[in-house]
Design an enzyme around this catalytic site. Sequence first.
Site, PDB file in Angstrom:
ATOM      1  N   LYS A 389      26.901 -31.446  84.943  1.00 35.80           N
ATOM      2  CA  LYS A 389      28.016 -31.482  83.980  1.00 35.80           C
ATOM      3  C   LYS A 389      29.130 -30.546  84.440  1.00 35.80           C
ATOM      4  O   LYS A 389      28.897 -29.487  84.969  1.00 35.80           O
ATOM      5  CB  LYS A 389      27.517 -31.048  82.602  1.00 35.80           C
ATOM      6  CG  LYS A 389      26.414 -31.946  82.049  1.00 35.80           C
ATOM      7  CD  LYS A 389      25.806 -31.388  80.781  1.00 35.80           C
ATOM      8  CE  LYS A 389      25.007 -30.127  81.035  1.00 35.80           C
ATOM      9  NZ  LYS A 389      24.257 -29.679  79.828  1.00 35.80           N
ATOM     10  N   THR A 420      33.414 -25.092  72.118  1.00 33.86           N
ATOM     11  CA  THR A 420      32.552 -26.003  72.885  1.00 33.86           C
ATOM     12  C   THR A 420      31.066 -25.649  72.717  1.00 33.86           C
ATOM     13  O   THR A 420      30.245 -25.981  73.556  1.00 33.86           O
ATOM     14  CB  THR A 420      32.909 -25.910  74.376  1.00 33.86           C
ATOM     15  OG1 THR A 420      32.686 -24.551  74.799  1.00 33.86           O
ATOM     16  CG2 THR A 420      34.349 -26.325  74.639  1.00 33.86           C
ATOM     17  N   GLY A 422      27.476 -26.054  72.032  1.00 33.02           N
ATOM     18  CA  GLY A 422      26.594 -27.204  71.839  1.00 33.02           C
ATOM     19  C   GLY A 422      27.028 -28.470  72.559  1.00 33.02           C
ATOM     20  O   GLY A 422      26.462 -29.543  72.337  1.00 33.02           O
ATOM     21  N   THR A 423      27.998 -28.361  73.473  1.00 27.64           N
ATOM     22  CA  THR A 423      28.427 -29.581  74.179  1.00 27.64           C
ATOM     23  C   THR A 423      27.285 -30.160  75.013  1.00 27.64           C
ATOM     24  O   THR A 423      27.097 -31.372  75.072  1.00 27.64           O
ATOM     25  CB  THR A 423      29.607 -29.263  75.121  1.00 27.64           C
ATOM     26  OG1 THR A 423      29.291 -28.087  75.876  1.00 27.64           O
ATOM     27  CG2 THR A 423      30.889 -29.067  74.351  1.00 27.64           C
ATOM     28  N   GLY A 424      26.506 -29.304  75.613  1.00 20.68           N
ATOM     29  CA  GLY A 424      25.410 -29.797  76.460  1.00 20.68           C
ATOM     30  C   GLY A 424      24.319 -30.472  75.661  1.00 20.68           C
ATOM     31  O   GLY A 424      23.833 -31.551  76.020  1.00 20.68           O
ATOM     32  N   CYS A 425      23.962 -29.832  74.521  1.00 17.02           N
ATOM     33  CA  CYS A 425      22.929 -30.419  73.654  1.00 17.02           C
ATOM     34  C   CYS A 425      23.392 -31.787  73.166  1.00 17.02           C
ATOM     35  O   CYS A 425      22.642 -32.754  73.135  1.00 17.02           O
ATOM     36  CB  CYS A 425      22.703 -29.521  72.448  1.00 17.02           C
ATOM     37  SG  CYS A 425      22.339 -27.828  72.857  1.00 17.02           S
TER      38      CYS A 425
HETATM   39  N1  LIG Z   1      36.868 -28.764  77.147  1.00 13.87           N
HETATM   40  C1  LIG Z   1      36.198 -29.884  77.421  1.00 13.87           C
HETATM   41  N2  LIG Z   1      36.827 -31.075  77.380  1.00 13.87           N
HETATM   42  C2  LIG Z   1      36.161 -32.222  77.614  1.00 13.87           C
HETATM   43  N3  LIG Z   1      34.852 -32.275  77.904  1.00 13.87           N
HETATM   44  C3  LIG Z   1      34.188 -31.096  77.965  1.00 13.87           C
HETATM   45  C4  LIG Z   1      34.801 -29.854  77.735  1.00 13.87           C
HETATM   46  N4  LIG Z   1      33.844 -28.885  77.866  1.00 13.87           N
HETATM   47  C5  LIG Z   1      32.705 -29.512  78.164  1.00 13.87           C
HETATM   48  N5  LIG Z   1      32.899 -30.834  78.256  1.00 13.87           N
HETATM   49  C6  LIG Z   1      31.887 -31.865  78.541  1.00 13.87           C
HETATM   50  O1  LIG Z   1      30.787 -31.545  77.713  1.00 13.87           O
HETATM   51  C7  LIG Z   1      29.565 -31.897  78.352  1.00 13.87           C
HETATM   52  C8  LIG Z   1      28.683 -30.678  78.440  1.00 13.87           C
HETATM   53  O2  LIG Z   1      29.096 -29.924  79.537  1.00 13.87           O
HETATM   54  P1  LIG Z   1      28.912 -28.338  79.576  1.00 13.87           P
HETATM   55  O3  LIG Z   1      29.123 -27.907  80.983  1.00 13.87           O
HETATM   56  O4  LIG Z   1      29.712 -27.742  78.491  1.00 13.87           O
HETATM   57  O5  LIG Z   1      27.359 -28.222  79.190  1.00 13.87           O
HETATM   58  P2  LIG Z   1      26.600 -26.910  78.744  1.00 13.87           P
HETATM   59  O6  LIG Z   1      27.160 -25.723  79.380  1.00 13.87           O
HETATM   60  O7  LIG Z   1      25.156 -27.207  78.985  1.00 13.87           O
HETATM   61  O8  LIG Z   1      26.888 -26.894  77.187  1.00 13.87           O
HETATM   62  P3  LIG Z   1      26.127 -25.920  76.179  1.00 13.87           P
HETATM   63  O9  LIG Z   1      26.841 -24.633  76.273  1.00 13.87           O
HETATM   64  O10 LIG Z   1      26.222 -26.548  74.876  1.00 13.87           O
HETATM   65  O11 LIG Z   1      24.714 -25.845  76.674  1.00 13.87           O
HETATM   66  C9  LIG Z   1      29.962 -32.462  79.717  1.00 13.87           C
HETATM   67  O12 LIG Z   1      30.085 -33.869  79.655  1.00 13.87           O
HETATM   68  C10 LIG Z   1      31.329 -31.855  79.953  1.00 13.87           C
HETATM   69  O13 LIG Z   1      32.113 -32.639  80.832  1.00 13.87           O
HETATM   70  C1  LIG Z   2      18.761 -23.500  70.100  1.00 11.67           C
HETATM   71  C2  LIG Z   2      19.766 -23.729  71.211  1.00 11.67           C
HETATM   72  N1  LIG Z   2      19.533 -24.661  72.145  1.00 11.67           N
HETATM   73  C3  LIG Z   2      20.430 -24.870  73.147  1.00 11.67           C
HETATM   74  C4  LIG Z   2      21.571 -24.111  73.213  1.00 11.67           C
HETATM   75  C5  LIG Z   2      22.543 -24.319  74.336  1.00 11.67           C
HETATM   76  O1  LIG Z   2      23.813 -24.197  73.967  1.00 11.67           O
HETATM   77  C6  LIG Z   2      21.794 -23.134  72.200  1.00 11.67           C
HETATM   78  N2  LIG Z   2      22.905 -22.371  72.213  1.00 11.67           N
HETATM   79  N3  LIG Z   2      20.881 -22.963  71.218  1.00 11.67           N
HETATM   80 MG   LIG Z   3      23.690 -26.388  78.116  1.00  7.79          MG
END
Ligand SMILES: Nc1ncnc2c1ncn2[C@@H]1O[C@H](COP(=O)(O)OP(=O)(O)OP(=O)(O)O)[C@@H](O)[C@H]1O
Ligand SMILES: Cc1ncc(CO)c(N)n1
Ligand SMILES: [Mg+2]
Length: 476
Positions: A389, A420, A422-425
Amino acid sequence: MNCRPEDMLVYAVTDRAWLKGESLKDQVEKALKGGVTFVQLREKNLDRRLFLEEAATIKELCDSFHVPFVINDDVEIALASGADGVHVGQKDMDVKEARRRLGPGKIIGVSCKTVEQAKAAEAGGADYLGVGAMYPTDTKSDTSQVTVETLKAICRAVDIPVVAIGGIRADRIQPLKGTGADGVAVVSAIFGQPDIEAAARRLKETAEMYLGRHRRRKTVLTIAGSDSSGGAGIQADLKTMLANGVYGMSAITALTAQNTTGVSGIFPVTPEFLAMQIDSVFSDIRPDAVKIGMVSSGELIRVIAERLSYYKAENIVVDPVMISTSGSRLLDEDAVGALKELLLPMAAVATPNIPEAEVLSGICIRSSEDMVRAAEIISREYGCAVLCKGGHRLNDANDLLYRDGGFCWFMGRRIDNPNTHGTGCTLSSAIASGLARGYSLEQAVERAKEYLSGALEAMLDLGSGSGPMDHGFQIP
Ligand SMILES: Nc1ncnc2c1ncn2[C@@H]1O[C@H](COP(=O)(O)OP(=O)(O)OP(=O)(O)O)[C@@H](O)[C@H]1O
Ligand SMILES: Cc1ncc(CO)c(N)n1
Ligand SMILES: [Mg+2]
């Protein structure tokens, strides 16, 4: 199978006779806006050059709505236009010949009137059946009627999706309830109406009312941590699953006392209790997909791997959560090995962010090329597809999918929203939802990114730190 029951729900068949001065493209666009789920271009006397032009135009339009598009009868036009397949009648090309010419990745629909024809078509490689005419129809004068009982017998006899066709209007769908038909194919009930979009919408609502119930709602289990602030973890997962049309269930690996500014405490469950949660779900409601998020320790990872292996779980999405957006460690360092050795090999896809991909691959990521290399290393080492990602990059939000020796980029417009959390979840849960519904991995990723972008663009602004997204955003 190249098409799914839900693709059949409202199957629109074009008919030039209803054009009334507007273009076929405009008519089909209105139908797509009204929610039709499948489009068939049916031309009987059109000049072949015009036929091909029309097919290419409609194909592009359907692609933009992510709706399957097939050509009636003409395999050559289907190939030349890049259509998703063909629909052939009993008197047209044999389904095996059509398959030989089109190859495995295309959709082939076959018209049938009897159980024998239906079983032969399925055995020959058909992806769906069109059964009718259910009612007297002007569109096809030389066709005999099929009874509701025969339709029901056909639906019982085959495993592939079935669409009912022939003289169908919204007020003629209720008698089809309980037959097992996955949807209705219509011509004049959409294209012959003054308001095509509204007609399509009414047909879809009616079809969902009477035909949708027998199609089981797909289910997804999230095995992840609880985020008390609701923006990440199982709370984000369940909201995402609801918004993406599946039924979400959860087995909690840890409670976190967390908000938009950080994690003030983590309370892992015992391995025995995590196993009990997983068993409770699988023994009663089998998940069509599983998303694995935060798992804080190696012993919890081992329990998950053992139980999912026991249940032969499918469509497993592993989000290798290591650090929260707010910078707190969510995975013990000594558990990284268990995650790599036990969970990644089970995954349909792993979804590391850039820091996580660096840990899993052992290389630094400073460029797009590095993202490809890291994803390739992880994919080759652990045998899973890898979506690296791009959220941690500065100028874009492009994600890189590496699988089976090839890769493709999913371009994401960078949304200027600092919230942002929880974007990954959210992304991994949306991907799991798409896999549960039968989308390919690429389709699931594309839909997940579309959902995520919308949830970010909603500009929810909660908390004093990096806040959560608006999961209530619904993709069309
Ligand atoms: N500002 C943004 N605009 C558009 N898409 C975004 C933005 N930030 C993250 N994304 C998208 O969100 C999704 C998650 O990516 P990210 O790298 O944020 O994951 P993460 O770090 O695991 O997130 P989290 O912190 O929730 O675990 C990807 O598809 C990424 O392209
Ligand atoms: C419980 C939980 N799972 C995943 C993430 C990743 O963002 C978080 N911040 N908290
Ligand atoms: Mg993540």
